[in-house]
Design a protein around this motif. Structure first.
Motif, PDB file in Angstrom:
ATOM      1  N   ASN A 104       0.806  -1.220   0.000  1.00 41.09           N
ATOM      2  CA  ASN A 104       0.000   0.000   0.000  1.00 41.09           C
ATOM      3  C   ASN A 104       0.838   1.270   0.000  1.00 41.09           C
ATOM      4  OD1 ASN A 104      -2.596  -1.148   0.003  1.00 41.09           O
ATOM      5  ND2 ASN A 104      -2.294  -1.727   2.151  1.00 41.09           N
ATOM      6  N   LYS A 107       0.057   4.594  -2.098  1.00 42.25           N
ATOM      7  CA  LYS A 107      -1.370   4.892  -2.258  1.00 42.25           C
ATOM      8  C   LYS A 107      -1.718   6.079  -1.378  1.00 42.25           C
ATOM      9  CE  LYS A 107      -2.852   0.269  -3.502  1.00 42.25           C
ATOM     10  NZ  LYS A 107      -3.458  -0.986  -3.072  1.00 42.25           N
ATOM     11  N   SER A 108      -2.708   6.847  -1.812  1.00 44.46           N
ATOM     12  CA  SER A 108      -3.160   7.932  -0.965  1.00 44.46           C
ATOM     13  C   SER A 108      -4.680   7.939  -0.937  1.00 44.46           C
ATOM     14  CB  SER A 108      -2.623   9.278  -1.452  1.00 44.46           C
ATOM     15  OG  SER A 108      -3.056   9.534  -2.771  1.00 44.46           O
ATOM     16  N   LYS A 109      -5.199   8.672   0.018  1.00 48.13           N
ATOM     17  CA  LYS A 109      -6.651   8.670   0.198  1.00 48.13           C
ATOM     18  C   LYS A 109      -7.271   9.977  -0.251  1.00 48.13           C
ATOM     19  CE  LYS A 109      -6.981   5.270   3.884  1.00 48.13           C
ATOM     20  NZ  LYS A 109      -5.676   5.115   4.562  1.00 48.13           N
ATOM     21  N   LYS A 110      -6.493  10.769  -0.979  1.00 45.94           N
ATOM     22  CA  LYS A 110      -6.972  12.096  -1.343  1.00 45.94           C
ATOM     23  C   LYS A 110      -8.338  12.063  -2.024  1.00 45.94           C
ATOM     24  CE  LYS A 110      -5.573  16.417  -3.460  1.00 45.94           C
ATOM     25  NZ  LYS A 110      -4.508  17.184  -4.112  1.00 45.94           N
ATOM     26  N   TYR A 111      -8.562  11.066  -2.865  1.00 43.29           N
ATOM     27  CA  TYR A 111      -9.839  11.001  -3.589  1.00 43.29           C
ATOM     28  C   TYR A 111     -10.697   9.828  -3.125  1.00 43.29           C
ATOM     29  CZ  TYR A 111      -7.525  14.456  -6.443  1.00 43.29           C
ATOM     30  OH  TYR A 111      -6.877  15.589  -6.847  1.00 43.29           O
ATOM     31  N   ALA A 112     -10.457   9.381  -1.917  1.00 45.05           N
ATOM     32  CA  ALA A 112     -11.227   8.252  -1.390  1.00 45.05           C
ATOM     33  C   ALA A 112     -12.709   8.609  -1.364  1.00 45.05           C
ATOM     34  CB  ALA A 112     -10.739   7.908   0.010  1.00 45.05           C
ATOM     35  N   TRP A 149      -4.969   4.347  -7.341  1.00 46.96           N
ATOM     36  CA  TRP A 149      -3.921   4.536  -6.327  1.00 46.96           C
ATOM     37  C   TRP A 149      -4.130   5.793  -5.491  1.00 46.96           C
ATOM     38  CZ3 TRP A 149       0.832   2.175  -4.797  1.00 46.96           C
ATOM     39  CH2 TRP A 149       0.934   0.855  -5.231  1.00 46.96           C
ATOM     40  N   GLY A 151      -7.148   6.808  -4.655  1.00 51.29           N
ATOM     41  CA  GLY A 151      -8.370   6.666  -3.879  1.00 51.29           C
ATOM     42  C   GLY A 151      -9.665   6.486  -4.643  1.00 51.29           C
ATOM     43  N   GLU A 153     -12.618   4.958  -6.875  1.00 50.75           N
ATOM     44  CA  GLU A 153     -13.144   3.676  -7.311  1.00 50.75           C
ATOM     45  C   GLU A 153     -13.374   3.831  -8.809  1.00 50.75           C
ATOM     46  OE1 GLU A 153     -16.718   2.520  -5.216  1.00 50.75           O
ATOM     47  OE2 GLU A 153     -17.249   1.216  -6.912  1.00 50.75           O
ATOM     48  N   GLU A 470       5.097   8.456  -3.139  1.00 57.64           N
ATOM     49  CA  GLU A 470       3.682   8.810  -2.963  1.00 57.64           C
ATOM     50  C   GLU A 470       3.342  10.104  -3.697  1.00 57.64           C
ATOM     51  OE1 GLU A 470       2.281   8.560   1.034  1.00 57.64           O
ATOM     52  OE2 GLU A 470       0.534   9.823   0.630  1.00 57.64           O
TER      53      GLU A 470
END
Length: 542
Positions: A104, A107-112, A149, A151, A153, A470
């Motif tokens: 992981n 990976k980032s969660k910026k666009y989760a 990657w 965030g 889907e 990242e």
RNA sequence: GCGCCCGUAGCUCAAUGGAUAGAGCAUCAGCCUUCUAAGCUGGUGGUUAGUGGUUCGAGUCCACUCGGGCGUACCA
């Protein structure tokens, strides 16, 4: 490192109020002696402050509370840059983070929580995919993967049309080849599909049905067989390149579900269309584009524009936060019409990102091969994959900015496949795996206890490179540029190979050896993760 | 003609408006009794197509010129 500096400046802005709302950014200088990160904020502030930039920079430096265990040096340079040097221990501590995140890391969660749709390939089933389609296919899949990657889907989608003139000609091409097999004297028309695959499909039909199809219409079994055969081949070609679409959208469904009629009605209601010379025109000139275009021909058949607009409105209605279209440059004139029409229908087209890639010029022994599916003088994507393998195909199409007009010399690609940069990366990975096999027999293991021993320049450079992964992924995704990843990975591999050459593990004191093993493992993680974004394998042995 | 894209080393291409324009291939000279030499070290190679402009700073932004690609359909 960047986050740390942003925090530091945030704190300092209480004392130096002009730092509030300043255009503060940090970048990694190209030249190593300019530090790990640098800011030009003093240069940018000098104008509004009406002061000398170096003077401003000095004031900022004096106000920053420096923790020497983190920042080892800070300096004023050139016209007013502020350069930051981080301590080796702070830099090395990153190794542990990489190790903990493993697959992981990067990976980032910026666009989760956001959903994206990437539409690519979208070739009609009239013939095998060519090398030209390869660029679209590989790039589209990588963009989809980059978005995942950061965030999103992501749904991968393939839009196709199995109706219309092209497909009628295709069906007739098969029919005529079939009749030839039956022994009929046929003058095969020049505007029909000339490819060998048509004969193969005809032969297969003959094997199954013998001569019973003599009076079958072109648009019946012949077309259906051609479509299904060709589509199977296309999917097979894509799957060899590890490309799989979740959604195959048939243009025809837009008619069946009444979307086309609905759209025509809406245009009429909103007074965006009119009738002239038996055709229906879209008032694009009133919407801000150059000229009005026909959306329904006088024959009653829509032009491609109408379903294109309908298709995009369907996708927008599905609720995606981002729609990405990957097109070849031959579409560069059509998408503005679609966009402006959507806007006038009330859609927010900011959610749509159209990426136009330039064409690949295929050279064989220095000669340009003009590609045409109908004329059958093309090089198929399968042939290319046979020659150089899926990893090289994927890497090759990802390593160049899509705005560039690529020259691809087939003869050279075959000959030099061993010298392709992809092997340079894979070799780095294989070397690390080899270290892992070696340490087992030496009963050594990775250790994070003494990372501060990693002070050699080769070690520090490698760790810094690993730390930037990242950010590189995020930049690549946000700018929709896959070549940033390949450039980064090549730099990373160089840093690793140098480390490998100068910082040996065998014959080194145990504490240092085990810290180096930890570093090598971190490098393995990043190389593997980077290659996986590109869809390229990371072999354990070469 | 008009619109979009491109022009960087011999070749293929990099370079969030930043400091001395970088890689690979090719070429020349070195490095393997120690974890993979598909590697490492060093050399050669540039008026970033041209001219002007904006900027503290331009390969990058703007204008024009030259050269190439793709469009400019009641084809997709």
């Amino acid at each position: 490192m960047k986050a740390y500096l942003y925090n530091l400046f945030e704190t300092t802005s209480n004392a130096l109020t002009y730092l509030k709302d300043s255009p503060l950014t940090f970048e990694a200088p190209k030249i190593e002696s300019h530090g790990d990160l640098s800011t030009n904020v003093a240069l940018l502030l000098s104008k509004s402050l009406k002061r000398n930039p170096r003077e401003v920079a000095n004031e900022i430096i004096a106000a920053l509370p420096i923790d020497e265990s983190i920042i080892s040096k800070i300096e004023l340079a050139g016209p007013g840059f502020i350069n930051f040097f981080f301590s080796p221990a702070f830099i090395s501590s990153k190794i542990k983070t990489i190790f903990e995140l493993g697959d992981n890391y990067g990976k980032s969660k910026k666009y989760a929580g956001k959903k994206a749709n990437v539409e690519f390939v979208s070739a009609n089933p009239t013939g095998p995919l060519t090398v030209g389609h390869g660029r679209n296919a590989v790039f589209g899949d990588t963009i989809a993967s980059l978005l995942e990657w950061v965030g999103y889907e992501v749904d991968r989608e393939y839009y196709f049309n199995n109706a219309g003139r092209q497909m009628r000609v295709l069906g007739d091409s098969v029919r005529l080849r079939y009749l030839q097999i039956l022994g009929d004297e046929i003058d095969f028309p020049e505007d029909h599909y000339q490819g060998e695959y048509i004969k193969d499909i005809a032969q297969q039909l003959f094997n199954e049905h013998k001569d019973t199809l003599r009076n079958e219409p072109a648009e019946g079994l012949f077309k259906a067989a051609a479509e299904s055969e060709i589509f199977n081949d296309i999917k097979k070609t894509l799957s060899r390149l590890k490309i799989e679409h979740k959604i195959f959208f048939n243009e025809n469904s837009l008619y069946e579900e009444g979307k086309i009629k609905q759209l025509l009605d809406t245009f009429k209601e909103k007074n965006l269309s009119y009738e002239k010379e038996n055709a229906t025109w879209l008032k694009l000139s009133e919407m801000g584009n150059e000229q009005d275009k026909v959306i329904v021909k006088s024959t009653g058949e829509p032009t491609y524009r109408l379903p294109d607009i309908a298709y995009h409105s369907v996708k927008l209605n599905r609720g995606y936060d981002l729609l990405v279209d990957i097109f070849g440059s031959d579409h560069n004139a059509t998408y503005p019409d679609v966009m402006v029409a959507l806007k006038n229908l009330g859609y927010n087209t900011d959610r749509v990102k159209v990426l136009i890639h330039q064409f690949v010029t295929i050279l064989d022994n220095g000669e340009v091969v003009k590609m045409s599916t109908r004329k059958a003088n093309y090089v198929t994507l399968d042939e290319l994959t046979d020659e150089v393998g899926s990893d090289v195909v994927r890497y090759f199409f990802n390593m160049r900015n899509i705005t560039t007009h690529m020259n691809f010399d087939l003869a050279l690609a075959k000959k030099q496949s061993d010298e392709n940069p992809v092997f340079y990366l894979q070799y780095a990975h294989a070397r690390i795996c080899s270290i892992l096999r070696m340490i087992e027999s030496e009963s050594l293991k990775p250790s994070f206890e003494n990372l501060d021993l990693l002070v050699m320049p080769e070690e520090q450079l490698l760790i810094k490179k690993l730390s930037k992964f990242e950010e590189e992924v995020l930049n690549s995704a946000e700018q929709f540029e896959s070549q940033r990843i390949t450039n980064y990975l090549e730099d990373l591999a160089t840093a690793f190979h140098k480390f490998y050459t100068f910082c040996r593990i065998m014959g080194t004191e145990k504490k240092l050896a085990e810290a180096r093993i930890a570093l090598a493992l971190a490098a393995k993680i990043v190389i593997k993760n980077g290659l996986s974004i590109l869809g390229v394998s990371a072999p354990d042995k070469m």
